[in-house]
Design a protein around this motif. Sequence first.
Motif, PDB file in Angstrom:
ATOM      1  N   HIS A 108      97.316  11.661  -1.793  1.00  0.00           N
ATOM      2  CA  HIS A 108      96.788  11.522  -0.925  1.00  0.00           C
ATOM      3  C   HIS A 108      96.009  12.788  -0.633  1.00  0.00           C
ATOM      4  N   SER A 109      94.579  12.237  -0.491  1.00  0.00           N
ATOM      5  CA  SER A 109      93.695  13.423  -0.637  1.00  0.00           C
ATOM      6  C   SER A 109      92.705  13.153   0.869  1.00  0.00           C
ATOM      7  N   ARG A 110      91.491  14.333   1.445  1.00  0.00           N
ATOM      8  CA  ARG A 110      90.861  14.125   1.878  1.00  0.00           C
ATOM      9  C   ARG A 110      89.433  15.560   1.499  1.00  0.00           C
ATOM     10  N   THR A 111      88.297  14.310   2.160  1.00  0.00           N
ATOM     11  CA  THR A 111      86.967  15.522   1.440  1.00  0.00           C
ATOM     12  C   THR A 111      86.253  15.349   3.138  1.00  0.00           C
ATOM     13  N   ARG A 112      85.319  16.065   2.822  1.00  0.00           N
ATOM     14  CA  ARG A 112      84.330  16.190   3.809  1.00  0.00           C
ATOM     15  C   ARG A 112      83.232  15.123   3.429  1.00  0.00           C
ATOM     16  N   THR A 113      83.228  14.314   4.437  1.00  0.00           N
ATOM     17  CA  THR A 113      81.776  13.303   3.670  1.00  0.00           C
ATOM     18  C   THR A 113      79.965  13.945   4.050  1.00  0.00           C
ATOM     19  N   PRO A 114      80.012  14.747   2.823  1.00  0.00           N
ATOM     20  CA  PRO A 114      78.487  14.887   2.997  1.00  0.00           C
ATOM     21  C   PRO A 114      76.953  13.612   3.613  1.00  0.00           C
ATOM     22  N   SER A 115      76.622  14.610   5.018  1.00  0.00           N
ATOM     23  CA  SER A 115      76.011  13.913   5.825  1.00  0.00           C
ATOM     24  C   SER A 115      75.111  13.788   5.129  1.00  0.00           C
ATOM     25  N   ALA A 116      74.060  14.272   3.718  1.00  0.00           N
ATOM     26  CA  ALA A 116      72.974  14.860   3.850  1.00  0.00           C
ATOM     27  C   ALA A 116      72.573  14.046   2.153  1.00  0.00           C
ATOM     28  N   LEU A 163      75.197  -2.323   4.298  1.00  0.00           N
ATOM     29  CA  LEU A 163      74.750  -3.518   4.431  1.00  0.00           C
ATOM     30  C   LEU A 163      73.846  -1.807   5.170  1.00  0.00           C
ATOM     31  N   ASP A 164      73.804  -1.261   6.441  1.00  0.00           N
ATOM     32  CA  ASP A 164      73.081  -0.725   7.654  1.00  0.00           C
ATOM     33  C   ASP A 164      74.149   0.122   8.290  1.00  0.00           C
ATOM     34  N   PRO A 165      75.060   0.857   8.427  1.00  0.00           N
ATOM     35  CA  PRO A 165      76.155   1.546   8.749  1.00  0.00           C
ATOM     36  C   PRO A 165      75.301   2.580   9.639  1.00  0.00           C
ATOM     37  N   PRO A 166      76.010   2.505  11.331  1.00  0.00           N
ATOM     38  CA  PRO A 166      75.118   3.389  11.983  1.00  0.00           C
ATOM     39  C   PRO A 166      75.436   4.711  11.515  1.00  0.00           C
ATOM     40  N   MET A 167      75.853   4.956  11.366  1.00  0.00           N
ATOM     41  CA  MET A 167      76.770   6.576  11.319  1.00  0.00           C
ATOM     42  C   MET A 167      76.089   6.963   9.949  1.00  0.00           C
ATOM     43  N   LEU A 168      75.706   6.635   9.120  1.00  0.00           N
ATOM     44  CA  LEU A 168      75.632   6.771   7.807  1.00  0.00           C
ATOM     45  C   LEU A 168      73.834   6.763   7.258  1.00  0.00           C
ATOM     46  N   PRO A 269      83.473   9.585  20.757  1.00  0.00           N
ATOM     47  CA  PRO A 269      83.628  10.781  19.885  1.00  0.00           C
ATOM     48  C   PRO A 269      81.942  11.794  20.433  1.00  0.00           C
ATOM     49  N   ARG A 270      81.578  10.977  20.307  1.00  0.00           N
ATOM     50  CA  ARG A 270      79.975  12.358  20.571  1.00  0.00           C
ATOM     51  C   ARG A 270      80.139  11.708  21.843  1.00  0.00           C
ATOM     52  N   ALA A 271      79.883  10.722  22.589  1.00  0.00           N
ATOM     53  CA  ALA A 271      79.774  10.056  24.291  1.00  0.00           C
ATOM     54  C   ALA A 271      80.626  11.169  24.551  1.00  0.00           C
ATOM     55  N   LEU A 272      81.684  11.388  24.051  1.00  0.00           N
ATOM     56  CA  LEU A 272      83.319  11.930  25.654  1.00  0.00           C
ATOM     57  C   LEU A 272      82.880  13.710  24.882  1.00  0.00           C
ATOM     58  N   ASP A 286      73.529  20.812  19.302  1.00  0.00           N
ATOM     59  CA  ASP A 286      72.407  21.491  19.221  1.00  0.00           C
ATOM     60  C   ASP A 286      71.766  19.426  18.998  1.00  0.00           C
ATOM     61  N   ASP A 287      70.485  19.646  18.579  1.00  0.00           N
ATOM     62  CA  ASP A 287      70.103  18.218  18.778  1.00  0.00           C
ATOM     63  C   ASP A 287      70.461  17.516  17.268  1.00  0.00           C
ATOM     64  N   GLY A 288      70.953  16.679  17.091  1.00  0.00           N
ATOM     65  CA  GLY A 288      71.191  16.087  15.400  1.00  0.00           C
ATOM     66  C   GLY A 288      72.735  16.818  15.303  1.00  0.00           C
ATOM     67  N   ALA A 289      73.408  16.953  16.007  1.00  0.00           N
ATOM     68  CA  ALA A 289      74.991  17.886  15.496  1.00  0.00           C
ATOM     69  C   ALA A 289      75.421  16.339  14.258  1.00  0.00           C
ATOM     70  N   ASP A 290      75.472  17.402  13.063  1.00  0.00           N
ATOM     71  CA  ASP A 290      76.438  16.282  12.522  1.00  0.00           C
ATOM     72  C   ASP A 290      78.231  16.517  12.630  1.00  0.00           C
ATOM     73  N   MET A 291      78.002  14.933  11.771  1.00  0.00           N
ATOM     74  CA  MET A 291      80.049  14.923  12.502  1.00  0.00           C
ATOM     75  C   MET A 291      80.674  15.843  12.547  1.00  0.00           C
ATOM     76  N   GLU A 292      81.075  16.733  11.484  1.00  0.00           N
ATOM     77  CA  GLU A 292      81.574  17.439  11.841  1.00  0.00           C
ATOM     78  C   GLU A 292      81.984  18.474  12.760  1.00  0.00           C
ATOM     79  N   THR A 293      79.945  18.887  13.726  1.00  0.00           N
ATOM     80  CA  THR A 293      80.132  19.609  14.164  1.00  0.00           C
ATOM     81  C   THR A 293      80.764  18.875  15.699  1.00  0.00           C
ATOM     82  N   VAL A 294      80.252  17.618  16.295  1.00  0.00           N
ATOM     83  CA  VAL A 294      81.182  17.077  16.874  1.00  0.00           C
ATOM     84  C   VAL A 294      82.484  16.851  16.773  1.00  0.00           C
TER      85      VAL A 294
END
Length: 432
Positions: A108-116, A163-168, A269-272, A286-294
Amino acid sequence: MRTGTNLPAIGGYNQAVVLDAIRRASEGLSRVELAVQTGLSAQTIGNVSRRLLEAGLVRETGKIVNGPGKPRTILQLEAHGSYAVGVHIDPAVITYVVLDLRGVVVSHSRTRTPSASEPVQLIDLMARSIDRLIGDSGVDPRLVIGVGIASPGPIDAEQGIVLDPPMLPLWRHVPLRAALSEATGLPVLLEKDVTAAAVAELWFSTASERANFAFVYYGTGFGTGLVVGRDVVRGSSSNAGDAGHITVDPAGAICVCGRAGCVGDLITPRALVCQAVDAGLLPALDDGADMETVSGAFHRLAAIAGGAPVDVTEIEGSGPADAQATPSSDQRDSARRILHGAGLHLARAIVVLVNLLDLDELVFGGPFWDEIGDVVLEVLPEAVEQSAALIPRRGLGFVGSAIGEDVAAVGAACLVLDHAFSPRPSGMLISV
Protein backbone atom coordinates in the motif's frame (compact mmCIF):
# COMPACT_ATOMS: atom_id res chain seq x y z
CA MET A 1 -24.58 -18.56 -6.05
CA ARG A 2 -24.33 -19.02 -9.80
CA THR A 3 -24.42 -22.55 -11.22
CA GLY A 4 -22.40 -23.78 -14.14
CA THR A 5 -23.19 -25.56 -17.36
CA ASN A 6 -21.89 -28.79 -18.84
CA LEU A 7 -21.70 -27.49 -22.42
CA PRO A 8 -18.11 -27.99 -23.58
CA ALA A 9 -17.93 -24.64 -25.42
CA ILE A 10 -17.87 -22.61 -22.23
CA GLY A 11 -15.20 -24.16 -20.03
CA GLY A 12 -13.90 -20.69 -19.16
CA TYR A 13 -17.20 -19.81 -17.50
CA ASN A 14 -17.25 -23.10 -15.61
CA GLN A 15 -13.73 -22.46 -14.42
CA ALA A 16 -14.79 -19.08 -13.05
CA VAL A 17 -17.84 -20.64 -11.33
CA VAL A 18 -15.68 -23.25 -9.58
CA LEU A 19 -12.95 -20.76 -8.61
CA ASP A 20 -15.53 -18.35 -7.21
CA ALA A 21 -17.10 -21.12 -5.11
CA ILE A 22 -13.69 -22.12 -3.72
CA ARG A 23 -12.79 -18.47 -3.01
CA ARG A 24 -15.93 -17.92 -0.96
CA ALA A 25 -15.38 -21.06 1.13
CA SER A 26 -12.60 -20.10 3.53
CA GLU A 27 -11.95 -23.71 4.59
CA GLY A 28 -12.12 -25.07 1.05
CA LEU A 29 -14.42 -27.50 -0.72
CA SER A 30 -14.15 -31.06 -1.94
CA ARG A 31 -14.90 -31.95 -5.54
CA VAL A 32 -18.15 -33.58 -4.41
CA GLU A 33 -19.20 -30.39 -2.61
CA LEU A 34 -18.27 -28.34 -5.69
CA ALA A 35 -20.48 -30.52 -7.87
CA VAL A 36 -23.40 -30.02 -5.49
CA GLN A 37 -22.92 -26.25 -5.23
CA THR A 38 -22.31 -25.51 -8.90
CA GLY A 39 -24.57 -28.08 -10.55
CA LEU A 40 -21.68 -29.29 -12.70
CA SER A 41 -21.03 -32.97 -13.38
CA ALA A 42 -18.29 -34.83 -11.53
CA GLN A 43 -16.34 -35.15 -14.77
CA THR A 44 -16.52 -31.40 -15.45
CA ILE A 45 -15.48 -30.63 -11.86
CA GLY A 46 -12.51 -32.97 -12.24
CA ASN A 47 -11.38 -31.34 -15.48
CA VAL A 48 -11.81 -27.81 -14.15
CA SER A 49 -10.04 -28.64 -10.88
CA ARG A 50 -7.08 -30.02 -12.79
CA ARG A 51 -6.78 -26.83 -14.85
CA LEU A 52 -7.00 -24.64 -11.75
CA LEU A 53 -4.31 -26.70 -10.01
CA GLU A 54 -2.04 -26.49 -13.05
CA ALA A 55 -2.56 -22.72 -13.21
CA GLY A 56 -1.55 -22.36 -9.55
CA LEU A 57 -4.90 -20.79 -8.59
CA VAL A 58 -5.95 -23.52 -6.13
CA ARG A 59 -4.15 -26.12 -4.05
CA GLU A 60 -4.99 -29.44 -2.43
CA THR A 61 -4.79 -29.08 1.34
CA GLY A 62 -5.71 -32.44 2.81
CA LYS A 63 -8.42 -35.05 2.98
CA ILE A 64 -11.56 -35.49 5.03
CA VAL A 65 -13.49 -38.63 5.81
CA ASN A 66 -17.24 -38.24 5.75
CA GLY A 67 -18.83 -41.63 6.19
CA PRO A 68 -17.94 -44.73 4.21
CA GLY A 69 -16.10 -44.47 0.95
CA LYS A 70 -13.01 -42.77 -0.35
CA PRO A 71 -11.68 -39.76 1.62
CA ARG A 72 -12.36 -36.43 -0.08
CA THR A 73 -9.54 -34.08 -1.04
CA ILE A 74 -10.10 -30.41 -0.12
CA LEU A 75 -9.38 -27.65 -2.65
CA GLN A 76 -8.50 -24.20 -1.32
CA LEU A 77 -7.73 -20.95 -3.04
CA GLU A 78 -4.05 -20.28 -3.65
CA ALA A 79 -4.02 -16.64 -2.56
CA HIS A 80 -0.59 -16.02 -4.06
CA GLY A 81 -1.52 -17.41 -7.46
CA SER A 82 -2.33 -13.97 -8.90
CA TYR A 83 -2.22 -10.31 -7.88
CA ALA A 84 -3.90 -7.10 -8.98
CA VAL A 85 -3.02 -3.43 -8.55
CA GLY A 86 -5.66 -0.88 -7.61
CA VAL A 87 -5.30 2.89 -7.94
CA HIS A 88 -7.74 5.50 -6.69
CA ILE A 89 -7.40 9.02 -8.07
CA ASP A 90 -8.89 11.54 -5.68
CA PRO A 91 -8.39 15.29 -6.13
CA ALA A 92 -6.59 15.31 -2.77
CA VAL A 93 -4.65 12.03 -2.75
CA ILE A 94 -3.77 9.05 -4.97
CA THR A 95 -3.90 5.65 -3.26
CA TYR A 96 -2.20 2.48 -4.54
CA VAL A 97 -2.71 -1.10 -3.36
CA VAL A 98 -1.62 -4.59 -4.40
CA LEU A 99 -4.15 -7.34 -3.64
CA ASP A 100 -3.68 -11.08 -3.67
CA LEU A 101 -6.31 -13.43 -5.08
CA ARG A 102 -8.15 -13.56 -1.75
CA GLY A 103 -8.36 -9.77 -1.67
CA VAL A 104 -5.76 -9.18 1.04
CA VAL A 105 -3.76 -5.96 0.69
CA VAL A 106 -0.10 -7.00 0.48
CA SER A 107 1.30 -3.55 -0.30
CA HIS A 108 0.00 0.00 0.00
CA SER A 109 1.16 3.55 -0.67
CA ARG A 110 -0.28 7.02 -0.98
CA THR A 111 0.84 10.26 -2.63
CA ARG A 112 -0.63 13.74 -2.70
CA THR A 113 -2.36 14.61 -5.95
CA PRO A 114 -0.38 17.44 -7.58
CA SER A 115 -3.13 19.95 -8.27
CA ALA A 116 -1.23 21.81 -10.99
CA SER A 117 0.09 18.78 -12.86
CA GLU A 118 -0.79 18.12 -16.45
CA PRO A 119 -2.34 14.67 -17.00
CA VAL A 120 0.76 13.35 -18.77
CA GLN A 121 2.89 14.22 -15.71
CA LEU A 122 0.43 12.62 -13.34
CA ILE A 123 0.22 9.45 -15.44
CA ASP A 124 4.02 9.21 -15.39
CA LEU A 125 3.95 9.63 -11.60
CA MET A 126 1.32 6.90 -11.32
CA ALA A 127 3.29 4.48 -13.51
CA ARG A 128 6.45 4.99 -11.45
CA SER A 129 4.48 4.60 -8.21
CA ILE A 130 2.94 1.33 -9.44
CA ASP A 131 6.34 -0.07 -10.43
CA ARG A 132 7.78 0.91 -7.05
CA LEU A 133 4.81 -0.57 -5.19
CA ILE A 134 5.10 -3.92 -6.96
CA GLY A 135 8.84 -3.96 -6.31
CA ASP A 136 8.42 -3.12 -2.62
CA SER A 137 5.72 -5.78 -2.21
CA GLY A 138 8.06 -8.63 -3.10
CA VAL A 139 5.44 -9.98 -5.51
CA ASP A 140 6.63 -11.72 -8.68
CA PRO A 141 5.72 -9.13 -11.37
CA ARG A 142 4.76 -11.99 -13.70
CA LEU A 143 1.84 -12.81 -11.39
CA VAL A 144 0.37 -9.29 -11.57
CA ILE A 145 -2.53 -9.62 -13.98
CA GLY A 146 -3.55 -5.99 -14.34
CA VAL A 147 -4.27 -2.54 -12.92
CA GLY A 148 -7.66 -1.17 -11.95
CA ILE A 149 -8.20 2.59 -11.86
CA ALA A 150 -10.93 4.19 -9.75
CA SER A 151 -11.43 7.69 -11.11
CA PRO A 152 -13.84 10.52 -10.45
CA GLY A 153 -16.52 10.65 -13.11
CA PRO A 154 -17.72 11.18 -15.66
CA ILE A 155 -15.80 8.58 -17.63
CA ASP A 156 -16.05 6.85 -20.99
CA ALA A 157 -15.49 3.29 -19.78
CA GLU A 158 -15.66 1.78 -23.26
CA GLN A 159 -12.84 3.99 -24.56
CA GLY A 160 -11.02 4.23 -21.22
CA ILE A 161 -11.25 8.02 -21.10
CA VAL A 162 -11.63 10.35 -18.10
CA LEU A 163 -14.00 12.98 -19.47
CA ASP A 164 -14.43 16.00 -17.22
CA PRO A 165 -14.08 15.48 -13.46
CA PRO A 166 -15.22 18.65 -11.69
CA MET A 167 -12.37 18.81 -9.17
CA LEU A 168 -9.51 17.99 -11.57
CA PRO A 169 -9.62 21.08 -13.81
CA LEU A 170 -6.79 20.04 -16.14
CA TRP A 171 -8.33 16.64 -16.90
CA ARG A 172 -10.40 16.85 -20.05
CA HIS A 173 -10.86 13.77 -22.26
CA VAL A 174 -7.72 12.06 -20.94
CA PRO A 175 -7.14 8.57 -22.45
CA LEU A 176 -6.05 7.24 -19.07
CA ARG A 177 -6.49 3.52 -19.71
CA ALA A 178 -4.33 3.41 -22.85
CA ALA A 179 -1.72 5.80 -21.49
CA LEU A 180 -1.25 3.94 -18.20
CA SER A 181 -1.25 0.54 -19.93
CA GLU A 182 1.51 1.73 -22.25
CA ALA A 183 3.49 3.18 -19.32
CA THR A 184 3.22 0.05 -17.13
CA GLY A 185 2.99 -2.74 -19.73
CA LEU A 186 -0.07 -4.11 -17.89
CA PRO A 187 -3.74 -4.40 -18.86
CA VAL A 188 -5.75 -1.56 -17.32
CA LEU A 189 -9.44 -1.29 -16.41
CA LEU A 190 -11.13 2.06 -15.71
CA GLU A 191 -14.10 2.47 -13.38
CA LYS A 192 -15.87 5.29 -11.56
CA ASP A 193 -14.61 5.54 -7.98
CA VAL A 194 -18.05 5.06 -6.43
CA THR A 195 -18.70 1.99 -8.55
CA ALA A 196 -15.29 0.56 -7.63
CA ALA A 197 -16.21 0.96 -3.95
CA ALA A 198 -19.41 -1.02 -4.54
CA VAL A 199 -17.40 -3.73 -6.33
CA ALA A 200 -15.17 -4.03 -3.24
CA GLU A 201 -18.17 -4.52 -0.97
CA LEU A 202 -19.49 -7.28 -3.24
CA TRP A 203 -16.10 -9.00 -3.49
CA PHE A 204 -15.82 -9.34 0.28
CA SER A 205 -19.46 -10.27 0.98
CA THR A 206 -21.20 -13.63 0.96
CA ALA A 207 -24.04 -14.60 -1.35
CA SER A 208 -26.59 -13.70 1.34
CA GLU A 209 -25.15 -10.23 1.99
CA ARG A 210 -25.13 -6.93 0.14
CA ALA A 211 -27.88 -7.86 -2.32
CA ASN A 212 -29.49 -4.43 -2.77
CA PHE A 213 -27.52 -1.49 -1.43
CA ALA A 214 -26.06 1.90 -2.15
CA PHE A 215 -22.46 2.63 -1.29
CA VAL A 216 -22.57 6.23 -0.06
CA TYR A 217 -19.14 7.56 -0.99
CA TYR A 218 -17.82 10.60 0.84
CA GLY A 219 -14.51 11.95 -0.43
CA THR A 220 -13.70 15.35 -1.88
CA GLY A 221 -17.05 14.88 -3.57
CA PHE A 222 -20.18 12.83 -2.95
CA GLY A 223 -21.54 9.96 -5.02
CA THR A 224 -23.18 6.56 -4.77
CA GLY A 225 -22.26 3.12 -6.02
CA LEU A 226 -25.41 1.11 -6.69
CA VAL A 227 -26.02 -2.64 -6.43
CA VAL A 228 -29.32 -4.37 -7.23
CA GLY A 229 -29.67 -8.14 -7.03
CA ARG A 230 -25.91 -8.40 -6.34
CA ASP A 231 -25.19 -6.83 -9.73
CA VAL A 232 -23.44 -3.48 -9.93
CA VAL A 233 -25.57 -0.87 -11.69
CA ARG A 234 -23.36 0.96 -14.18
CA GLY A 235 -25.88 2.34 -16.66
CA SER A 236 -25.55 2.85 -20.40
CA SER A 237 -22.32 4.87 -20.12
CA SER A 238 -20.97 3.43 -16.82
CA ASN A 239 -21.70 6.71 -15.03
CA ALA A 240 -24.61 5.63 -12.82
CA GLY A 241 -24.63 6.86 -9.24
CA ASP A 242 -24.10 10.58 -9.75
CA ALA A 243 -26.53 11.62 -7.02
CA GLY A 244 -24.96 14.97 -6.21
CA HIS A 245 -27.67 17.02 -7.92
CA ILE A 246 -30.60 15.64 -5.93
CA THR A 247 -32.32 18.72 -4.49
CA VAL A 248 -32.54 18.53 -0.70
CA ASP A 249 -32.96 22.21 0.21
CA PRO A 250 -35.00 24.28 -2.26
CA ALA A 251 -34.04 27.42 -0.32
CA GLY A 252 -30.35 26.57 -0.42
CA ALA A 253 -27.52 28.15 -2.34
CA ILE A 254 -27.43 27.97 -6.13
CA CYS A 255 -25.34 25.03 -7.34
CA VAL A 256 -23.05 25.19 -10.37
CA CYS A 257 -25.78 23.29 -12.22
CA GLY A 258 -28.08 26.30 -11.82
CA ARG A 259 -30.49 24.73 -9.34
CA ALA A 260 -30.80 25.44 -5.64
CA GLY A 261 -29.93 23.13 -2.77
CA CYS A 262 -28.16 20.21 -4.46
CA VAL A 263 -26.94 17.68 -1.90
CA GLY A 264 -23.49 17.41 -3.44
CA ASP A 265 -23.05 21.17 -3.15
CA LEU A 266 -24.15 21.24 0.49
CA ILE A 267 -22.27 18.37 2.15
CA THR A 268 -18.80 18.21 0.55
CA PRO A 269 -15.80 18.82 2.85
CA ARG A 270 -15.27 22.22 1.22
CA ALA A 271 -18.90 23.20 1.89
CA LEU A 272 -18.73 22.12 5.54
CA VAL A 273 -15.45 23.97 6.04
CA CYS A 274 -17.05 27.13 4.62
CA GLN A 275 -19.90 26.74 7.09
CA ALA A 276 -17.37 26.37 9.91
CA VAL A 277 -15.61 29.54 8.75
CA ASP A 278 -18.92 31.42 8.78
CA ALA A 279 -19.56 30.11 12.30
CA GLY A 280 -16.19 31.39 13.48
CA LEU A 281 -14.80 27.93 14.13
CA LEU A 282 -12.07 28.08 11.49
CA PRO A 283 -10.03 30.86 9.89
CA ALA A 284 -11.11 31.99 6.43
CA LEU A 285 -9.76 30.10 3.43
CA ASP A 286 -7.95 31.92 0.66
CA ASP A 287 -9.84 32.16 -2.59
CA GLY A 288 -9.12 29.08 -4.66
CA ALA A 289 -7.68 27.11 -1.73
CA ASP A 290 -6.46 23.72 -2.94
CA MET A 291 -7.74 20.40 -1.65
CA GLU A 292 -4.78 19.91 0.67
CA THR A 293 -5.73 23.11 2.50
CA VAL A 294 -9.42 22.18 2.53
CA SER A 295 -8.55 18.71 3.80
CA GLY A 296 -6.56 20.12 6.71
CA ALA A 297 -9.40 22.47 7.65
CA PHE A 298 -11.90 19.61 7.44
CA HIS A 299 -9.78 17.50 9.80
CA ARG A 300 -9.82 20.38 12.31
CA LEU A 301 -13.61 20.70 12.00
CA ALA A 302 -13.99 16.97 12.69
CA ALA A 303 -11.65 17.27 15.68
CA ILE A 304 -13.70 20.14 17.12
CA ALA A 305 -16.94 18.17 16.69
CA GLY A 306 -15.37 15.23 18.52
CA GLY A 307 -14.02 17.41 21.31
CA ALA A 308 -10.41 16.54 20.44
CA PRO A 309 -7.61 19.05 21.11
CA VAL A 310 -6.76 21.30 18.17
CA ASP A 311 -3.90 23.65 17.34
CA VAL A 312 -4.75 27.07 18.76
CA THR A 313 -2.73 28.80 16.05
CA GLU A 314 -4.88 27.16 13.38
CA ILE A 315 -8.14 28.26 14.99
CA GLU A 316 -7.41 31.60 16.64
CA GLY A 317 -4.29 32.76 14.84
CA SER A 318 -2.40 33.32 18.09
CA GLY A 319 -0.45 31.53 20.78
CA PRO A 320 2.68 29.36 20.68
CA ALA A 321 3.20 27.03 17.73
CA ASP A 322 2.77 23.88 19.81
CA ALA A 323 -0.25 25.09 21.78
CA GLN A 324 -3.15 22.68 21.95
CA ALA A 325 -6.61 23.59 23.16
CA THR A 326 -9.71 21.55 23.88
CA PRO A 327 -12.73 23.07 22.13
CA SER A 328 -15.28 24.75 24.34
CA SER A 329 -18.70 23.19 24.63
CA ASP A 330 -20.13 25.96 22.43
CA GLN A 331 -17.52 25.30 19.73
CA ARG A 332 -18.17 21.55 19.90
CA ASP A 333 -21.93 22.04 19.71
CA SER A 334 -21.57 24.42 16.76
CA ALA A 335 -19.36 21.95 14.87
CA ARG A 336 -21.76 19.10 15.57
CA ARG A 337 -24.70 21.16 14.29
CA ILE A 338 -22.85 21.58 11.00
CA LEU A 339 -22.28 17.84 10.71
CA HIS A 340 -25.83 17.03 11.80
CA GLY A 341 -27.09 19.42 9.12
CA ALA A 342 -25.05 17.53 6.54
CA GLY A 343 -26.57 14.28 7.83
CA LEU A 344 -30.11 15.63 7.39
CA HIS A 345 -29.35 16.80 3.86
CA LEU A 346 -27.85 13.41 3.05
CA ALA A 347 -30.87 11.64 4.53
CA ARG A 348 -33.22 13.39 2.07
CA ALA A 349 -31.09 12.23 -0.86
CA ILE A 350 -30.94 8.69 0.50
CA VAL A 351 -34.74 8.53 0.71
CA VAL A 352 -34.88 9.26 -3.03
CA LEU A 353 -32.39 6.47 -3.79
CA VAL A 354 -34.10 3.93 -1.52
CA ASN A 355 -37.49 4.66 -3.09
CA LEU A 356 -36.14 4.56 -6.62
CA LEU A 357 -34.27 1.26 -6.37
CA ASP A 358 -36.02 -0.45 -3.42
CA LEU A 359 -32.77 -0.76 -1.48
CA ASP A 360 -32.47 -2.36 1.93
CA GLU A 361 -28.99 -1.26 3.01
CA LEU A 362 -26.75 1.80 2.97
CA VAL A 363 -22.99 1.32 3.23
CA PHE A 364 -20.93 4.42 4.04
CA GLY A 365 -17.27 5.01 3.30
CA GLY A 366 -14.62 7.00 1.50
CA PRO A 367 -11.53 9.02 2.43
CA PHE A 368 -13.35 11.61 4.57
CA TRP A 369 -16.15 9.50 6.04
CA ASP A 370 -14.45 7.95 9.06
CA GLU A 371 -13.76 11.33 10.66
CA ILE A 372 -17.39 12.48 10.69
CA GLY A 373 -19.39 9.29 10.22
CA ASP A 374 -20.19 8.69 13.88
CA VAL A 375 -21.58 12.20 14.30
CA VAL A 376 -23.54 12.13 11.03
CA LEU A 377 -25.09 8.75 11.86
CA GLU A 378 -26.46 10.18 15.11
CA VAL A 379 -29.20 11.84 13.04
CA LEU A 380 -29.21 10.23 9.59
CA PRO A 381 -30.93 6.82 10.16
CA GLU A 382 -33.88 8.34 12.05
CA ALA A 383 -34.24 11.10 9.47
CA VAL A 384 -34.47 8.50 6.71
CA GLU A 385 -36.78 6.08 8.48
CA GLN A 386 -39.12 8.81 9.77
CA SER A 387 -39.36 10.58 6.41
CA ALA A 388 -42.93 10.83 5.17
CA ALA A 389 -41.57 10.32 1.66
CA LEU A 390 -40.01 6.91 2.41
CA ILE A 391 -41.97 4.14 0.70
CA PRO A 392 -40.40 0.81 1.88
CA ARG A 393 -41.53 0.62 5.50
CA ARG A 394 -39.14 -2.10 6.58
CA GLY A 395 -35.89 -1.94 8.50
CA LEU A 396 -32.99 -0.41 6.59
CA GLY A 397 -29.37 -1.22 7.34
CA PHE A 398 -26.93 1.65 7.95
CA VAL A 399 -23.35 0.36 8.16
CA GLY A 400 -19.86 1.66 7.66
CA SER A 401 -17.58 -0.06 5.17
CA ALA A 402 -15.29 -2.55 6.88
CA ILE A 403 -12.71 -2.05 4.13
CA GLY A 404 -11.65 1.41 5.30
CA GLU A 405 -10.79 4.68 3.62
CA ASP A 406 -8.94 2.89 0.78
CA VAL A 407 -12.15 1.18 -0.36
CA ALA A 408 -12.06 2.68 -3.87
CA ALA A 409 -8.46 1.56 -4.50
CA VAL A 410 -9.24 -1.89 -3.12
CA GLY A 411 -12.33 -1.97 -5.31
CA ALA A 412 -10.30 -1.06 -8.37
CA ALA A 413 -8.01 -4.05 -7.75
CA CYS A 414 -11.03 -6.26 -7.06
CA LEU A 415 -12.38 -5.14 -10.42
CA VAL A 416 -9.36 -6.74 -12.09
CA LEU A 417 -9.75 -9.96 -10.10
CA ASP A 418 -13.50 -9.97 -10.73
CA HIS A 419 -13.02 -9.43 -14.46
CA ALA A 420 -10.52 -12.28 -14.64
CA PHE A 421 -11.96 -14.83 -12.26
CA SER A 422 -15.65 -14.21 -11.45
CA PRO A 423 -18.40 -15.96 -13.41
CA ARG A 424 -20.39 -13.73 -15.71
CA PRO A 425 -23.11 -14.79 -18.17
CA SER A 426 -21.34 -12.97 -21.01
CA GLY A 427 -18.68 -15.64 -20.74
CA MET A 428 -21.18 -18.13 -22.14
CA LEU A 429 -21.66 -16.24 -25.40
CA ILE A 430 -20.00 -17.75 -28.47
CA SER A 431 -18.42 -15.11 -30.73
CA VAL A 432 -19.03 -15.41 -34.46
